[in-house]
Design a protein around this motif. Sequence first.
Motif, PDB file in Angstrom:
ATOM      1  N   GLN A 113      39.796  73.161  94.435  1.00  0.00           N
ATOM      2  CA  GLN A 113      40.950  72.800  93.605  1.00  0.00           C
ATOM      3  C   GLN A 113      40.669  73.043  92.117  1.00  0.00           C
ATOM      4  OE1 GLN A 113      43.972  71.421  95.160  1.00  0.00           O
ATOM      5  NE2 GLN A 113      42.841  72.320  96.871  1.00  0.00           N
ATOM      6  N   VAL A 114      40.162  74.225  91.828  1.00  0.00           N
ATOM      7  CA  VAL A 114      39.773  74.546  90.452  1.00  0.00           C
ATOM      8  C   VAL A 114      40.973  75.063  89.659  1.00  0.00           C
ATOM      9  CG1 VAL A 114      38.395  76.132  89.028  1.00  0.00           C
ATOM     10  CG2 VAL A 114      37.347  74.950  90.976  1.00  0.00           C
ATOM     11  N   ASN A 115      41.160  74.486  88.489  1.00  0.00           N
ATOM     12  CA  ASN A 115      42.128  74.964  87.509  1.00  0.00           C
ATOM     13  C   ASN A 115      41.353  75.425  86.278  1.00  0.00           C
ATOM     14  OD1 ASN A 115      44.801  73.922  88.775  1.00  0.00           O
ATOM     15  ND2 ASN A 115      43.448  72.149  88.803  1.00  0.00           N
ATOM     16  N   ALA A 116      41.817  76.490  85.655  1.00  0.00           N
ATOM     17  CA  ALA A 116      41.158  76.992  84.451  1.00  0.00           C
ATOM     18  C   ALA A 116      42.199  77.209  83.366  1.00  0.00           C
ATOM     19  CB  ALA A 116      40.412  78.291  84.750  1.00  0.00           C
ATOM     20  N   TYR A 117      41.777  76.984  82.130  1.00  0.00           N
ATOM     21  CA  TYR A 117      42.716  77.003  81.010  1.00  0.00           C
ATOM     22  C   TYR A 117      42.179  77.822  79.844  1.00  0.00           C
ATOM     23  CZ  TYR A 117      44.549  72.917  83.500  1.00  0.00           C
ATOM     24  OH  TYR A 117      45.040  72.074  84.463  1.00  0.00           O
ATOM     25  N   TYR A 118      43.083  78.585  79.228  1.00  0.00           N
ATOM     26  CA  TYR A 118      42.839  79.195  77.922  1.00  0.00           C
ATOM     27  C   TYR A 118      43.761  78.470  76.951  1.00  0.00           C
ATOM     28  CZ  TYR A 118      40.539  82.968  80.526  1.00  0.00           C
ATOM     29  OH  TYR A 118      39.707  83.692  81.352  1.00  0.00           O
ATOM     30  N   ASP A 119      43.189  77.565  76.169  1.00  0.00           N
ATOM     31  CA  ASP A 119      43.994  76.651  75.352  1.00  0.00           C
ATOM     32  C   ASP A 119      44.973  75.912  76.274  1.00  0.00           C
ATOM     33  OD1 ASP A 119      42.696  77.322  72.945  1.00  0.00           O
ATOM     34  OD2 ASP A 119      43.954  79.103  72.736  1.00  0.00           O
ATOM     35  N   GLN A 130      32.397  79.271  81.423  1.00  0.00           N
ATOM     36  CA  GLN A 130      32.845  79.978  80.218  1.00  0.00           C
ATOM     37  C   GLN A 130      34.287  79.668  79.833  1.00  0.00           C
ATOM     38  OE1 GLN A 130      32.055  84.091  81.105  1.00  0.00           O
ATOM     39  NE2 GLN A 130      29.851  83.850  80.931  1.00  0.00           N
ATOM     40  N   VAL A 131      34.987  78.917  80.670  1.00  0.00           N
ATOM     41  CA  VAL A 131      36.349  78.491  80.349  1.00  0.00           C
ATOM     42  C   VAL A 131      36.486  77.016  80.704  1.00  0.00           C
ATOM     43  CG1 VAL A 131      37.486  80.730  80.616  1.00  0.00           C
ATOM     44  CG2 VAL A 131      37.178  79.266  82.611  1.00  0.00           C
ATOM     45  N   LYS A 132      37.473  76.371  80.109  1.00  0.00           N
ATOM     46  CA  LYS A 132      37.739  74.965  80.420  1.00  0.00           C
ATOM     47  C   LYS A 132      38.281  74.862  81.845  1.00  0.00           C
ATOM     48  CE  LYS A 132      40.675  71.077  79.062  1.00  0.00           C
ATOM     49  NZ  LYS A 132      41.795  70.653  78.182  1.00  0.00           N
ATOM     50  N   THR A 133      37.689  73.993  82.643  1.00  0.00           N
ATOM     51  CA  THR A 133      38.112  73.869  84.039  1.00  0.00           C
ATOM     52  C   THR A 133      38.265  72.407  84.443  1.00  0.00           C
ATOM     53  OG1 THR A 133      35.835  73.875  84.858  1.00  0.00           O
ATOM     54  CG2 THR A 133      36.949  76.002  84.732  1.00  0.00           C
ATOM     55  N   PRO A 184      30.338  70.637  85.066  1.00  0.00           N
ATOM     56  CA  PRO A 184      30.150  70.211  83.669  1.00  0.00           C
ATOM     57  C   PRO A 184      29.099  71.002  82.911  1.00  0.00           C
ATOM     58  CG  PRO A 184      29.769  68.391  85.256  1.00  0.00           C
ATOM     59  CD  PRO A 184      29.721  69.673  86.003  1.00  0.00           C
ATOM     60  N   LEU A 185      28.370  71.886  83.573  1.00  0.00           N
ATOM     61  CA  LEU A 185      27.215  72.521  82.951  1.00  0.00           C
ATOM     62  C   LEU A 185      27.608  73.630  81.977  1.00  0.00           C
ATOM     63  CD1 LEU A 185      24.710  72.855  85.946  1.00  0.00           C
ATOM     64  CD2 LEU A 185      24.994  70.956  84.331  1.00  0.00           C
ATOM     65  N   ALA A 186      26.767  73.835  80.978  1.00  0.00           N
ATOM     66  CA  ALA A 186      26.932  74.958  80.051  1.00  0.00           C
ATOM     67  C   ALA A 186      26.506  76.254  80.742  1.00  0.00           C
ATOM     68  CB  ALA A 186      26.081  74.729  78.806  1.00  0.00           C
ATOM     69  N   THR A 187      26.938  77.371  80.182  1.00  0.00           N
ATOM     70  CA  THR A 187      26.687  78.673  80.807  1.00  0.00           C
ATOM     71  C   THR A 187      25.201  78.935  81.021  1.00  0.00           C
ATOM     72  OG1 THR A 187      28.711  79.562  79.831  1.00  0.00           O
ATOM     73  CG2 THR A 187      27.080  81.154  80.556  1.00  0.00           C
ATOM     74  N   HIS A 188      24.371  78.616  80.043  1.00  0.00           N
ATOM     75  CA  HIS A 188      22.934  78.897  80.192  1.00  0.00           C
ATOM     76  C   HIS A 188      22.313  78.018  81.275  1.00  0.00           C
ATOM     77  CE1 HIS A 188      22.653  75.402  77.474  1.00  0.00           C
ATOM     78  NE2 HIS A 188      21.415  75.251  77.935  1.00  0.00           N
ATOM     79  N   GLN A 189      22.853  76.812  81.465  1.00  0.00           N
ATOM     80  CA  GLN A 189      22.344  75.938  82.520  1.00  0.00           C
ATOM     81  C   GLN A 189      22.719  76.475  83.902  1.00  0.00           C
ATOM     82  OE1 GLN A 189      24.322  72.418  80.863  1.00  0.00           O
ATOM     83  NE2 GLN A 189      22.314  71.473  80.576  1.00  0.00           N
ATOM     84  N   VAL A 190      23.921  77.018  84.022  1.00  0.00           N
ATOM     85  CA  VAL A 190      24.348  77.639  85.276  1.00  0.00           C
ATOM     86  C   VAL A 190      23.440  78.820  85.609  1.00  0.00           C
ATOM     87  CG1 VAL A 190      26.219  78.909  86.410  1.00  0.00           C
ATOM     88  CG2 VAL A 190      26.758  76.890  85.023  1.00  0.00           C
ATOM     89  N   ALA A 191      23.133  79.619  84.594  1.00  0.00           N
ATOM     90  CA  ALA A 191      22.250  80.776  84.806  1.00  0.00           C
ATOM     91  C   ALA A 191      20.865  80.339  85.273  1.00  0.00           C
ATOM     92  CB  ALA A 191      22.149  81.590  83.521  1.00  0.00           C
ATOM     93  N   GLN A 192      20.359  79.255  84.708  1.00  0.00           N
ATOM     94  CA  GLN A 192      19.024  78.777  85.063  1.00  0.00           C
ATOM     95  C   GLN A 192      18.955  78.277  86.508  1.00  0.00           C
ATOM     96  OE1 GLN A 192      18.301  75.930  81.949  1.00  0.00           O
ATOM     97  NE2 GLN A 192      17.641  77.487  80.481  1.00  0.00           N
ATOM     98  N   LEU A 193      20.096  77.897  87.076  1.00  0.00           N
ATOM     99  CA  LEU A 193      20.126  77.442  88.463  1.00  0.00           C
ATOM    100  C   LEU A 193      20.073  78.605  89.454  1.00  0.00           C
ATOM    101  CD1 LEU A 193      22.779  74.568  88.374  1.00  0.00           C
ATOM    102  CD2 LEU A 193      20.294  74.347  88.544  1.00  0.00           C
ATOM    103  N   GLY A 194      20.347  79.828  88.965  1.00  0.00           N
ATOM    104  CA  GLY A 194      20.245  80.984  89.858  1.00  0.00           C
ATOM    105  C   GLY A 194      21.521  81.768  90.042  1.00  0.00           C
ATOM    106  N   ILE A 195      22.416  81.733  89.049  1.00  0.00           N
ATOM    107  CA  ILE A 195      23.654  82.519  89.111  1.00  0.00           C
ATOM    108  C   ILE A 195      23.618  83.550  87.984  1.00  0.00           C
ATOM    109  CG2 ILE A 195      26.170  82.487  88.920  1.00  0.00           C
ATOM    110  CD1 ILE A 195      26.152  79.657  90.022  1.00  0.00           C
ATOM    111  N   SER A 196      23.717  84.818  88.344  1.00  0.00           N
ATOM    112  CA  SER A 196      23.766  85.900  87.354  1.00  0.00           C
ATOM    113  C   SER A 196      25.134  86.553  87.378  1.00  0.00           C
ATOM    114  CB  SER A 196      22.696  86.960  87.633  1.00  0.00           C
ATOM    115  OG  SER A 196      21.441  86.557  87.170  1.00  0.00           O
ATOM    116  N   HIS A 197      25.659  86.825  86.197  1.00  0.00           N
ATOM    117  CA  HIS A 197      27.025  87.334  86.028  1.00  0.00           C
ATOM    118  C   HIS A 197      26.961  88.698  85.344  1.00  0.00           C
ATOM    119  CE1 HIS A 197      31.163  86.700  83.872  1.00  0.00           C
ATOM    120  NE2 HIS A 197      31.271  87.501  84.903  1.00  0.00           N
ATOM    121  N   VAL A 198      27.493  89.718  86.007  1.00  0.00           N
ATOM    122  CA  VAL A 198      27.647  91.031  85.377  1.00  0.00           C
ATOM    123  C   VAL A 198      29.111  91.147  84.966  1.00  0.00           C
ATOM    124  CG1 VAL A 198      27.412  93.525  85.635  1.00  0.00           C
ATOM    125  CG2 VAL A 198      25.847  92.003  86.854  1.00  0.00           C
TER     126      VAL A 198
END
Length: 234
Positions: free
Chosen positions: A8-14, A52-55, A68-82
């Motif tokens: 049930q994820v919602n994402a917002y740009y402003d 990277q967006v408000k959710t 709730p995690l910041a992008t760098h914390q997500v990356a440290q858990l093992g997710i890489s984004h191209v």
Amino acid sequence: MSLLELQQVNAYYDQIRALHDLTLDVQEREIVTLIGSNGAGKSTTLKAICGQVKTTGKVLFADREITPLATHQVAQLGISHVPEGRRIFPKLTVKENLEMGAFSVRDKKVVQERIERVFDYFPRIKERLHQQGGTMSGGEQQMLAIGRALMSGPKLLLLDEPSMGLAPVIVEQIFEIIQELNKEGMTILLVEQNAYQALQIAHRGYVIQTGKITLGDTATNLLGNEQVKEAYLA
């Protein structure tokens, strides 16, 4: 077992709501593809996973909520984004770009082993080791972007439009590497406008329209679905 779940994820740009109660999952060792037209919310879904967006709603990775995690914390858990458009560091060399992908890896031996592994996948960029990334072709930059993402040793690889702007022969090479990575155990969530190509290599797929999942099925069934054929495979 689900490695990734969006509930049930919602994402917002402003104030603009880009995703609407989006729910999907990716099992370990799967290739799952997300297909849809431009502006449907494909890239936003990957950004929501990476923080990277408000959710609102829940993003779970290996049964841990990462919303709730910041992008760098997500990356440290093992997710890489191209990301779409590759976004390599154009003024850095190939070697320096790869080393940036391993910024959190302290063991220099591991870094070098991973560089060599990337060169196994992409021999062409080994020939460009000391060349600035921005001077390479689009296909070579895409190979470098994927290679850089692999340098952190991810459990989940998020690929956003890896075929965009590339010649068919290069696209074929990129998709062969995606399949090879998966056969070696990599879990992959693939966003791709070339729906036919994506469904050819995926195990399952989801169709997204205006920020909502409208259909989810095996890749084989989606390839045979008349609505999918008409909208995305014609």
